[in-house]
Motif scaffolding. Structure first.
Motif, PDB file in Angstrom:
ATOM      1  N   VAL A   1      90.989 -32.674  43.560  1.00 30.50           N
ATOM      2  CA  VAL A   1      90.916 -32.972  42.176  1.00 30.50           C
ATOM      3  C   VAL A   1      89.895 -31.967  41.354  1.00 30.50           C
ATOM      4  CG1 VAL A   1      90.299 -34.735  40.364  1.00 30.50           C
ATOM      5  CG2 VAL A   1      91.375 -35.499  42.803  1.00 30.50           C
TER       6      VAL A   1
ATOM      7  N   SER B   1      87.413 -32.006  38.280  1.00 29.47           N
ATOM      8  CA  SER B   1      86.661 -32.965  37.535  1.00 29.47           C
ATOM      9  C   SER B   1      86.722 -32.482  36.421  1.00 29.47           C
ATOM     10  CB  SER B   1      85.265 -32.532  38.251  1.00 29.47           C
ATOM     11  OG  SER B   1      85.044 -33.321  39.430  1.00 29.47           O
TER      12      SER B   1
ATOM     13  N   GLN C   1      91.141 -37.078  30.069  1.00 28.66           N
ATOM     14  CA  GLN C   1      89.875 -38.238  30.083  1.00 28.66           C
ATOM     15  C   GLN C   1      89.637 -38.393  28.457  1.00 28.66           C
ATOM     16  OE1 GLN C   1      85.633 -36.958  30.674  1.00 28.66           O
ATOM     17  NE2 GLN C   1      85.692 -38.196  32.437  1.00 28.66           N
TER      18      GLN C   1
ATOM     19  N   GLU D   1      92.134 -40.986  32.148  1.00 26.19           N
ATOM     20  CA  GLU D   1      90.704 -41.521  32.566  1.00 26.19           C
ATOM     21  C   GLU D   1      90.005 -42.006  31.729  1.00 26.19           C
ATOM     22  OE1 GLU D   1      88.987 -39.387  36.205  1.00 26.19           O
ATOM     23  OE2 GLU D   1      87.663 -39.192  34.686  1.00 26.19           O
TER      24      GLU D   1
ATOM     25  N   ARG E   1      86.146 -43.589  35.253  1.00 22.60           N
ATOM     26  CA  ARG E   1      85.406 -42.671  35.829  1.00 22.60           C
ATOM     27  C   ARG E   1      83.968 -43.463  35.746  1.00 22.60           C
ATOM     28  NH1 ARG E   1      83.732 -37.163  37.387  1.00 22.60           N
ATOM     29  NH2 ARG E   1      81.856 -36.561  37.134  1.00 22.60           N
TER      30      ARG E   1
ATOM     31  N   TYR F   1      93.618 -45.271  39.707  1.00 17.44           N
ATOM     32  CA  TYR F   1      92.311 -45.026  40.476  1.00 17.44           C
ATOM     33  C   TYR F   1      91.119 -45.067  39.687  1.00 17.44           C
ATOM     34  CZ  TYR F   1      91.857 -40.436  37.669  1.00 17.44           C
ATOM     35  OH  TYR F   1      91.856 -39.979  36.593  1.00 17.44           O
TER      36      TYR F   1
ATOM     37  N   HIS G   1      87.326 -43.172  39.614  1.00 19.42           N
ATOM     38  CA  HIS G   1      86.784 -41.984  40.029  1.00 19.42           C
ATOM     39  C   HIS G   1      85.295 -42.088  39.912  1.00 19.42           C
ATOM     40  CE1 HIS G   1      86.592 -37.393  38.626  1.00 19.42           C
ATOM     41  NE2 HIS G   1      85.704 -37.622  39.514  1.00 19.42           N
TER      42      HIS G   1
ATOM     43  N   ILE H   1      88.730 -41.664  44.128  1.00 21.75           N
ATOM     44  CA  ILE H   1      88.438 -40.369  44.052  1.00 21.75           C
ATOM     45  C   ILE H   1      86.675 -40.282  43.779  1.00 21.75           C
ATOM     46  CG2 ILE H   1      88.250 -38.254  42.656  1.00 21.75           C
ATOM     47  CD1 ILE H   1      90.938 -39.188  41.110  1.00 21.75           C
TER      48      ILE H   1
ATOM     49  N   ASN I   1      83.383 -38.009  43.525  1.00 21.75           N
ATOM     50  CA  ASN I   1      82.578 -36.648  43.442  1.00 21.75           C
ATOM     51  C   ASN I   1      81.191 -36.837  43.864  1.00 21.75           C
ATOM     52  OD1 ASN I   1      80.752 -35.212  41.117  1.00 21.75           O
ATOM     53  ND2 ASN I   1      82.684 -34.139  41.080  1.00 21.75           N
TER      54      ASN I   1
ATOM     55  N   ALA J   1      86.755 -34.827  44.161  1.00 20.81           N
ATOM     56  CA  ALA J   1      86.575 -34.146  42.905  1.00 20.81           C
ATOM     57  C   ALA J   1      85.609 -33.154  43.013  1.00 20.81           C
ATOM     58  CB  ALA J   1      86.490 -34.964  41.852  1.00 20.81           C
TER      59      ALA J   1
END
Length: 359
Positions: free
Chosen positions: A23, A25, A101, A175, A229, A263, A265, A287, A289, A311
């Protein structure tokens, strides 16, 4: 290379099957036009990187109030939709998927940076005690105006409208930016949210705004095109989530899981126990990060089952052919930090791909 084999396998994310588990970011690049329309090079920039399984586009304000920084893009006017349409078309023409996003900066803003030049808004009238870059240089961020209950309802409606606009622009989903010190996370932190109404105090109340935004967007465009996220424990923007922070995220993820979002994140900030708990609670794609993850550990969280996708930021920013370089163990371009924000094609669309570098 063993760790990476897992990252090149397909994975379901919401209504889509992605070509791999890598992914891009969301990264602020501050190259939009003055009205918030994506810049002329944005389609090329994102199209170059469409070999990752999913692109999460840079933080994009859902309203005039949502803008924090200079020349960040918006997604709430007809011009914004037309500009983003060029971006999503470029990504889809390369076989990629892209979520936009939605980022409301909340108190992390300055009146000089917004279209209406008004005081920023936030859960409470508490300044973040930091500075903001403006057209006239660095300035102290002034205290925001506390959102009224009616204002909160309007902000939720702004997110809903922006999500619909993103889909009209051809995005595969959106997102919600609930991380990194911006508006959604400001509601989580007791040092930024001192409200005594239904949006402050208890964990349930401090997560209410995030859940309402997610519900509204899911109703508008479908839960399988809606994501969020999170950055548990992140102190960015001067936030302190306190001792109840981990339990807040356990409660929040449990509530979001009921919605069936595409999802979550998560930025992993070192709390392994919390991360394992969130993984166990969450039934859709996750996801992960890890800031600063070394190249040799790429694929480790997918291989262990802690995440479904991983990510990456700067490595994808500097390597338009990130996936190809991973597969061939080729060296990576290094990111030029001086060109991250604003500017021209330099440090944006001119990073060489492998064949160009070889030539």
């Amino acid at each position: 290379m063993t760790l990476r084999i897992h990252t090149f396998t397909p994975v379901r994310l919401g209504r889509y099957v992605l070509q791999n588990r890598l992914v891009m970011s969301p990264m602020t690049r501050s190259r939009a036009k003055p009205d918030g329309t994506p810049g002329d090079l944005a389609a090329e920039y994102y199209g170059q990187r469409a070999d990752v399984g999913l692109i999460v586009a840079e933080g994009t304000q859902p309203s005039d109030d949502g803008q924090g920084y200079l020349t960040t893009p918006g997604i709430y006017t007809a011009a914004h939709v037309a500009g983003w349409k060029k971006v999503t078309t470029a990504v889809h023409n390369k076989g990629g998927r892209i979520f936009i996003q939605l980022m409301h900066a909340g108190r992390m803003s300055h009146p000089d940076n917004t279209p209406h030049h008004r005081q920023a808004v936030a859960p409470s009238a508490i300044a973040p005690a930091s500075q903001m870059f403006t057209a006239t240089g660095m300035q102290e961020i002034p205290a925001p105006r506390a959102l009224s209950t009616e204002d909160i309802h309007q902000t939720v409606a702004d997110f809903r409208h922006a999500a619909r606009a993103a889909i009209e622009a051809g995005a595969d989903g959106v997102e919600i930016h609930g991380a990194n010190g911006y508006l959604v996370q400001q509601f989580f932190a007791p040092n930024a949210n001192t409200r005594t109404d239904q949006y402050g105090g208890s964990i349930e109340n401090r997560t209410r705004f995030a859940v309402e935004v997610a519900k509204a967007i899911a109703e508008e465009i479908g839960a399988d095109r809606t994501a969020i996220r999170l950055s548990p424990g992140s102190p960015l923007g001067g936030l302190d989530e306190g001792a109840s922070g981990p339990d807040l995220y356990r409660h929040l993820v449990a509530q979001l899981n009921k919605l069936g979002l595409a999802y979550i994140h998560v930025m992993h900030n070192g709390d392994d126990r919390l991360m394992a708990d969130l993984r166990a609670q969450w039934k859709q794609a996750l996801i992960l990060n890890r800031p600063g993850r070394p190249r040799e550990e790429i694929g480790a969280d997918v291989a262990s089952g802690l995440a479904d996708l991983e990510a990456y930021g700067q490595m994808v920013l500097a390597n338009p052919d990130f996936v190809a370089r991973l597969k061939s163990d080729a060296p990576m371009n290094q990111a030029d930090h001086t060109t991250f924000f604003g500017g021209t094609s330099q440090g944006y669309t001119d990073y060489p791909a492998l064949e160009v570098a070889a030539a």
